[in-house]
Design a protein around this motif. Structure first.
Motif, PDB file in Angstrom:
ATOM      1  N   THR A 117      -5.200  48.222  75.756  1.00 23.81           N
ATOM      2  CA  THR A 117      -6.609  48.150  75.381  1.00 23.81           C
ATOM      3  C   THR A 117      -6.695  47.152  74.229  1.00 23.81           C
ATOM      4  O   THR A 117      -5.987  47.309  73.220  1.00 23.81           O
ATOM      5  N   TYR A 118      -7.522  46.121  74.408  1.00 24.31           N
ATOM      6  CA  TYR A 118      -7.559  45.023  73.436  1.00 24.31           C
ATOM      7  C   TYR A 118      -8.796  45.147  72.553  1.00 24.31           C
ATOM      8  O   TYR A 118      -9.904  45.345  73.054  1.00 24.31           O
ATOM      9  N   HIS A 119      -8.610  45.021  71.252  1.00 26.71           N
ATOM     10  CA  HIS A 119      -9.741  45.115  70.322  1.00 26.71           C
ATOM     11  C   HIS A 119     -10.042  43.777  69.642  1.00 26.71           C
ATOM     12  O   HIS A 119     -11.168  43.537  69.236  1.00 26.71           O
TER      13      HIS A 119
ATOM     14  N   PRO B 125      -8.955  35.113  78.439  1.00 28.53           N
ATOM     15  CA  PRO B 125      -8.233  36.253  77.872  1.00 28.53           C
ATOM     16  C   PRO B 125      -9.076  37.109  76.924  1.00 28.53           C
ATOM     17  O   PRO B 125      -8.940  38.340  76.923  1.00 28.53           O
ATOM     18  N   ASP B 126      -9.948  36.485  76.145  1.00 28.53           N
ATOM     19  CA  ASP B 126     -10.710  37.282  75.164  1.00 28.53           C
ATOM     20  C   ASP B 126     -11.842  38.082  75.802  1.00 28.53           C
ATOM     21  O   ASP B 126     -12.525  38.838  75.115  1.00 28.53           O
ATOM     22  N   ARG B 127     -12.038  37.956  77.113  1.00 30.61           N
ATOM     23  CA  ARG B 127     -13.021  38.794  77.812  1.00 30.61           C
ATOM     24  C   ARG B 127     -12.393  40.071  78.369  1.00 30.61           C
ATOM     25  O   ARG B 127     -13.104  40.927  78.895  1.00 30.61           O
TER      26      ARG B 127
ATOM     27  N   ARG C  46     -20.318  44.682  81.343  1.00 29.11           N
ATOM     28  CA  ARG C  46     -18.902  44.683  81.718  1.00 29.11           C
ATOM     29  C   ARG C  46     -18.725  44.873  83.222  1.00 29.11           C
ATOM     30  O   ARG C  46     -19.634  45.353  83.898  1.00 29.11           O
ATOM     31  N   ALA C  47     -17.548  44.516  83.698  1.00 31.60           N
ATOM     32  CA  ALA C  47     -17.180  44.768  85.092  1.00 31.60           C
ATOM     33  C   ALA C  47     -15.835  45.463  85.121  1.00 31.60           C
ATOM     34  O   ALA C  47     -14.962  45.192  84.288  1.00 31.60           O
TER      35      ALA C  47
ATOM     36  N   ILE D 238     -13.537  43.961  82.108  1.00 30.05           N
ATOM     37  CA  ILE D 238     -13.807  42.650  81.506  1.00 30.05           C
ATOM     38  C   ILE D 238     -15.251  42.588  81.013  1.00 30.05           C
ATOM     39  O   ILE D 238     -16.133  43.260  81.542  1.00 30.05           O
ATOM     40  N   ALA D 239     -15.457  41.792  79.977  1.00 29.53           N
ATOM     41  CA  ALA D 239     -16.806  41.520  79.485  1.00 29.53           C
ATOM     42  C   ALA D 239     -17.373  40.362  80.294  1.00 29.53           C
ATOM     43  O   ALA D 239     -16.675  39.396  80.587  1.00 29.53           O
TER      44      ALA D 239
END
Lengths: 151, 138
Positions: A91-93, B77-79, B114-115, B136-137
Protein backbone atom coordinates in the motif's frame (compact mmCIF):
# COMPACT_ATOMS: atom_id res chain seq x y z
CA UNK A 1 6.96 -25.36 14.19
CA UNK A 2 5.85 -21.75 14.33
CA UNK A 3 2.78 -21.13 16.50
CA UNK A 4 0.54 -18.37 17.87
CA UNK A 5 3.22 -17.25 20.32
CA UNK A 6 4.99 -15.59 17.37
CA UNK A 7 2.14 -13.06 16.87
CA UNK A 8 3.25 -9.60 17.95
CA UNK A 9 6.90 -10.37 17.55
CA UNK A 10 8.94 -7.44 16.18
CA UNK A 11 12.17 -7.65 14.23
CA UNK A 12 15.23 -5.42 14.09
CA UNK A 13 14.37 -2.36 11.96
CA UNK A 14 16.17 -2.30 8.60
CA UNK A 15 17.57 0.97 7.24
CA UNK A 16 18.00 0.93 3.44
CA UNK A 17 19.25 3.54 1.02
CA UNK A 18 17.81 3.77 -2.49
CA UNK A 19 21.02 3.60 -4.56
CA UNK A 20 20.99 4.33 -8.31
CA UNK A 21 23.45 1.56 -9.31
CA UNK A 22 21.58 -1.19 -7.52
CA UNK A 23 18.29 0.08 -8.92
CA UNK A 24 19.75 0.01 -12.45
CA UNK A 25 20.86 -3.61 -11.97
CA UNK A 26 17.30 -4.50 -10.93
CA UNK A 27 15.86 -2.70 -13.99
CA UNK A 28 18.34 -4.42 -16.32
CA UNK A 29 17.56 -7.84 -14.83
CA UNK A 30 13.85 -7.30 -15.55
CA UNK A 31 14.34 -5.73 -18.98
CA UNK A 32 12.56 -2.65 -17.62
CA UNK A 33 12.90 0.17 -20.19
CA UNK A 34 10.30 2.63 -18.86
CA UNK A 35 12.07 6.04 -19.04
CA UNK A 36 10.54 7.20 -15.75
CA UNK A 37 12.84 4.72 -13.94
CA UNK A 38 15.94 5.34 -16.07
CA UNK A 39 16.02 9.00 -17.07
CA UNK A 40 16.13 11.78 -14.49
CA UNK A 41 14.49 14.25 -16.91
CA UNK A 42 11.59 11.85 -17.56
CA UNK A 43 11.17 11.38 -13.81
CA UNK A 44 11.08 15.16 -13.26
CA UNK A 45 8.60 15.56 -16.13
CA UNK A 46 6.36 13.00 -14.39
CA UNK A 47 6.46 15.11 -11.23
CA UNK A 48 9.09 13.25 -9.18
CA UNK A 49 11.97 14.95 -7.32
CA UNK A 50 14.26 12.11 -8.54
CA UNK A 51 13.95 8.69 -10.22
CA UNK A 52 11.20 6.65 -8.51
CA UNK A 53 11.41 2.93 -7.69
CA UNK A 54 9.21 0.25 -9.33
CA UNK A 55 6.21 -1.07 -7.37
CA UNK A 56 7.83 -4.19 -5.89
CA UNK A 57 11.28 -2.72 -5.18
CA UNK A 58 10.49 -2.00 -1.51
CA UNK A 59 10.59 -5.74 -0.90
CA UNK A 60 14.13 -5.91 -2.33
CA UNK A 61 15.42 -2.91 -0.39
CA UNK A 62 14.39 -4.49 2.89
CA UNK A 63 16.29 -7.68 2.02
CA UNK A 64 19.40 -6.07 0.51
CA UNK A 65 20.30 -3.85 3.45
CA UNK A 66 19.37 -6.38 6.09
CA UNK A 67 22.27 -7.70 8.19
CA UNK A 68 20.20 -10.88 8.65
CA UNK A 69 17.88 -11.13 5.62
CA UNK A 70 16.22 -14.28 6.90
CA UNK A 71 16.08 -13.09 10.54
CA UNK A 72 12.41 -13.85 10.98
CA UNK A 73 12.84 -17.40 9.68
CA UNK A 74 15.74 -18.20 11.98
CA UNK A 75 14.13 -16.45 14.97
CA UNK A 76 10.91 -18.40 14.44
CA UNK A 77 12.86 -21.62 13.81
CA UNK A 78 11.53 -21.99 10.24
CA UNK A 79 13.64 -23.97 7.74
CA UNK A 80 14.36 -21.86 4.64
CA UNK A 81 13.89 -24.94 2.41
CA UNK A 82 10.26 -25.27 3.63
CA UNK A 83 8.96 -21.78 2.89
CA UNK A 84 7.01 -20.49 -0.09
CA UNK A 85 5.76 -16.99 -0.69
CA UNK A 86 1.96 -17.12 -0.40
CA UNK A 87 0.83 -13.52 -0.82
CA UNK A 88 2.34 -10.05 -1.05
CA UNK A 89 0.68 -6.67 -0.58
CA UNK A 90 1.94 -3.11 -1.00
CA UNK A 91 0.00 0.00 0.00
CA UNK A 92 1.66 3.21 -1.18
CA UNK A 93 1.25 6.53 0.63
CA UNK A 94 4.05 8.69 -0.85
CA UNK A 95 6.72 8.38 -3.57
CA UNK A 96 10.05 6.63 -2.93
CA UNK A 97 12.91 7.97 -5.04
CA UNK A 98 16.66 7.48 -5.55
CA UNK A 99 18.55 9.04 -2.64
CA UNK A 100 15.89 8.25 -0.04
CA UNK A 101 16.80 6.41 3.14
CA UNK A 102 14.01 4.13 4.29
CA UNK A 103 13.35 2.44 7.61
CA UNK A 104 11.46 -0.88 7.59
CA UNK A 105 9.79 -2.01 10.82
CA UNK A 106 8.32 -5.53 10.69
CA UNK A 107 6.01 -7.45 12.99
CA UNK A 108 4.31 -10.87 12.85
CA UNK A 109 0.55 -10.18 12.75
CA UNK A 110 -0.97 -13.61 12.13
CA UNK A 111 -0.14 -17.31 12.31
CA UNK A 112 -2.68 -19.87 11.05
CA UNK A 113 -2.49 -23.61 10.41
CA UNK A 114 -4.02 -24.89 7.16
CA UNK A 115 -4.82 -28.33 5.75
CA UNK A 116 -4.79 -30.09 9.12
CA UNK A 117 -1.43 -28.66 10.05
CA UNK A 118 0.31 -29.57 6.78
CA UNK A 119 0.94 -25.86 6.22
CA UNK A 120 1.29 -22.82 8.45
CA UNK A 121 0.61 -19.34 7.08
CA UNK A 122 2.66 -16.58 8.73
CA UNK A 123 1.81 -12.92 8.03
CA UNK A 124 4.52 -10.28 8.52
CA UNK A 125 3.49 -6.64 8.18
CA UNK A 126 6.01 -3.87 7.61
CA UNK A 127 5.79 -0.08 8.00
CA UNK A 128 8.10 1.89 5.74
CA UNK A 129 9.11 5.48 6.55
CA UNK A 130 11.56 7.79 4.79
CA UNK A 131 14.31 10.11 6.07
CA UNK A 132 11.73 12.86 6.70
CA UNK A 133 9.63 10.59 8.91
CA UNK A 134 6.95 10.29 6.21
CA UNK A 135 5.17 6.92 6.16
CA UNK A 136 5.68 6.04 2.49
CA UNK A 137 4.21 2.52 2.40
CA UNK A 138 2.89 -0.47 4.27
CA UNK A 139 3.69 -3.96 3.06
CA UNK A 140 2.49 -7.39 4.10
CA UNK A 141 3.84 -10.77 3.15
CA UNK A 142 2.30 -14.16 3.79
CA UNK A 143 4.80 -16.97 4.10
CA UNK A 144 3.64 -20.56 3.67
CA UNK A 145 5.59 -23.08 5.74
CA UNK A 146 5.36 -26.70 4.55
CA UNK A 147 5.45 -28.65 7.81
CA UNK A 148 7.49 -31.81 8.09
CA UNK A 149 5.69 -35.02 8.96
CA UNK A 150 2.26 -33.37 9.02
CA UNK A 151 -0.74 -35.36 7.84
CA UNK B 1 2.99 10.21 -18.02
CA UNK B 2 -0.45 8.60 -18.08
CA UNK B 3 -3.50 9.81 -19.97
CA UNK B 4 -5.98 7.99 -17.78
CA UNK B 5 -6.74 11.17 -15.80
CA UNK B 6 -8.78 12.56 -18.66
CA UNK B 7 -9.97 9.29 -20.18
CA UNK B 8 -11.39 7.13 -17.41
CA UNK B 9 -11.43 3.45 -18.44
CA UNK B 10 -14.65 1.45 -18.55
CA UNK B 11 -15.43 -1.50 -16.29
CA UNK B 12 -14.29 -4.64 -18.12
CA UNK B 13 -11.67 -2.82 -20.15
CA UNK B 14 -8.26 -4.48 -20.35
CA UNK B 15 -5.75 -1.71 -19.68
CA UNK B 16 -2.71 -3.87 -18.73
CA UNK B 17 -1.22 -6.39 -21.15
CA UNK B 18 2.41 -7.40 -21.59
CA UNK B 19 4.33 -10.58 -22.40
CA UNK B 20 7.85 -11.40 -21.26
CA UNK B 21 10.69 -13.58 -22.56
CA UNK B 22 11.11 -17.10 -21.09
CA UNK B 23 12.57 -17.23 -17.57
CA UNK B 24 16.10 -18.65 -17.75
CA UNK B 25 18.52 -19.82 -15.08
CA UNK B 26 20.50 -16.70 -15.88
CA UNK B 27 17.49 -14.48 -15.09
CA UNK B 28 17.08 -16.22 -11.74
CA UNK B 29 20.77 -15.79 -10.90
CA UNK B 30 20.64 -12.09 -11.80
CA UNK B 31 17.40 -11.56 -9.89
CA UNK B 32 18.95 -13.22 -6.83
CA UNK B 33 21.57 -10.46 -6.74
CA UNK B 34 19.27 -7.68 -7.94
CA UNK B 35 16.63 -8.35 -5.30
CA UNK B 36 18.72 -9.37 -2.30
CA UNK B 37 16.63 -12.57 -2.12
CA UNK B 38 19.41 -15.14 -1.83
CA UNK B 39 17.23 -18.13 -1.03
CA UNK B 40 19.24 -20.91 -2.77
CA UNK B 41 16.04 -22.69 -3.80
CA UNK B 42 15.96 -20.36 -6.86
CA UNK B 43 19.53 -20.90 -8.07
CA UNK B 44 21.02 -24.05 -6.53
CA UNK B 45 19.59 -27.25 -8.04
CA UNK B 46 21.12 -29.42 -5.29
CA UNK B 47 19.35 -27.36 -2.63
CA UNK B 48 16.07 -27.42 -4.58
CA UNK B 49 16.19 -31.23 -4.95
CA UNK B 50 16.97 -31.70 -1.25
CA UNK B 51 13.89 -29.58 -0.52
CA UNK B 52 11.75 -31.93 -2.63
CA UNK B 53 11.52 -29.99 -5.91
CA UNK B 54 12.62 -31.35 -9.30
CA UNK B 55 14.57 -28.18 -10.16
CA UNK B 56 15.02 -24.55 -9.16
CA UNK B 57 12.02 -22.30 -9.80
CA UNK B 58 11.32 -18.60 -10.04
CA UNK B 59 11.16 -16.19 -7.14
CA UNK B 60 7.50 -15.22 -6.70
CA UNK B 61 8.69 -11.64 -6.42
CA UNK B 62 10.37 -11.82 -9.85
CA UNK B 63 6.99 -12.75 -11.33
CA UNK B 64 5.33 -9.95 -9.33
CA UNK B 65 8.02 -7.53 -10.58
CA UNK B 66 7.06 -8.42 -14.18
CA UNK B 67 3.41 -7.82 -13.31
CA UNK B 68 4.42 -4.48 -11.77
CA UNK B 69 6.27 -3.60 -14.97
CA UNK B 70 3.17 -4.38 -17.06
CA UNK B 71 1.13 -2.26 -14.63
CA UNK B 72 3.41 0.81 -14.76
CA UNK B 73 3.59 0.59 -18.57
CA UNK B 74 -0.12 1.44 -18.40
CA UNK B 75 -0.40 3.53 -15.23
CA UNK B 76 2.13 6.08 -13.89
CA UNK B 77 3.73 4.69 -10.70
CA UNK B 78 2.46 7.53 -8.50
CA UNK B 79 -1.15 6.66 -9.43
CA UNK B 80 -0.91 3.20 -7.87
CA UNK B 81 -2.44 3.22 -4.40
CA UNK B 82 -2.05 -0.48 -3.68
CA UNK B 83 -0.78 -3.59 -5.42
CA UNK B 84 -1.23 -7.12 -4.11
CA UNK B 85 -0.97 -10.67 -5.37
CA UNK B 86 -1.55 -14.23 -4.31
CA UNK B 87 1.11 -16.65 -5.56
CA UNK B 88 -1.15 -19.34 -6.98
CA UNK B 89 1.42 -21.70 -8.50
CA UNK B 90 5.18 -22.11 -8.79
CA UNK B 91 6.64 -20.53 -11.95
CA UNK B 92 8.97 -23.00 -13.65
CA UNK B 93 12.08 -22.37 -15.71
CA UNK B 94 11.28 -21.49 -19.31
CA UNK B 95 7.86 -20.02 -18.51
CA UNK B 96 6.77 -17.28 -20.90
CA UNK B 97 4.62 -15.00 -18.80
CA UNK B 98 1.70 -12.87 -19.89
CA UNK B 99 0.45 -10.19 -17.51
CA UNK B 100 -3.02 -8.71 -17.80
CA UNK B 101 -5.20 -6.30 -15.88
CA UNK B 102 -8.88 -5.46 -16.30
CA UNK B 103 -10.97 -2.79 -14.63
CA UNK B 104 -13.48 -4.38 -12.27
CA UNK B 105 -14.81 -1.32 -10.43
CA UNK B 106 -14.82 2.46 -10.57
CA UNK B 107 -15.28 4.20 -7.23
CA UNK B 108 -14.37 7.19 -5.13
CA UNK B 109 -12.24 7.10 -1.98
CA UNK B 110 -10.96 10.07 0.05
CA UNK B 111 -12.33 12.40 -2.63
CA UNK B 112 -10.29 10.66 -5.33
CA UNK B 113 -11.68 8.84 -8.37
CA UNK B 114 -10.20 5.36 -8.40
CA UNK B 115 -10.33 2.09 -10.31
CA UNK B 116 -9.90 -1.45 -9.08
CA UNK B 117 -7.99 -3.72 -11.44
CA UNK B 118 -8.01 -7.53 -11.42
CA UNK B 119 -4.52 -8.68 -12.36
CA UNK B 120 -3.27 -12.05 -13.57
CA UNK B 121 0.01 -13.54 -14.68
CA UNK B 122 -0.25 -16.74 -16.72
CA UNK B 123 2.35 -18.98 -18.33
CA UNK B 124 2.18 -20.13 -21.96
CA UNK B 125 -0.10 -23.07 -21.05
CA UNK B 126 -2.55 -20.61 -19.48
CA UNK B 127 -1.91 -21.63 -15.88
CA UNK B 128 -2.42 -18.75 -13.45
CA UNK B 129 0.76 -18.04 -11.50
CA UNK B 130 -0.31 -14.82 -9.81
CA UNK B 131 -3.77 -13.47 -9.17
CA UNK B 132 -3.78 -9.96 -7.83
CA UNK B 133 -5.35 -6.59 -7.55
CA UNK B 134 -4.35 -2.96 -7.86
CA UNK B 135 -6.15 0.20 -6.86
CA UNK B 136 -5.22 3.14 -9.08
CA UNK B 137 -6.09 6.82 -9.01
CA UNK B 138 -7.72 8.08 -12.20
Amino acid sequence: MVDQSAVGRNFTPVVARVEPGRLRYFLNTLGERNPVYRDEAAAHAAGYSAIPVPPTYLFCLELMDNERPFEFLTDLNIDLARVLHGEQRFTYHAPVVVGDTLTFKSCVTDVADKKGGAMTMVVVETEVTNQHGVRVADTARTIVVRNQGAS
Amino acid sequence: MSETATNAPDVGERIVHKTFPPISRHTLALYCGASGDHNPIHVDIDFAKAAGFPDVFSHGMLVMAYLGQALTDAVAPDRIRSFSTRFAAITQLGARLTCEGRVTELFEDKGEKRARLALTTKDDSGEIKLAGEAIIAL
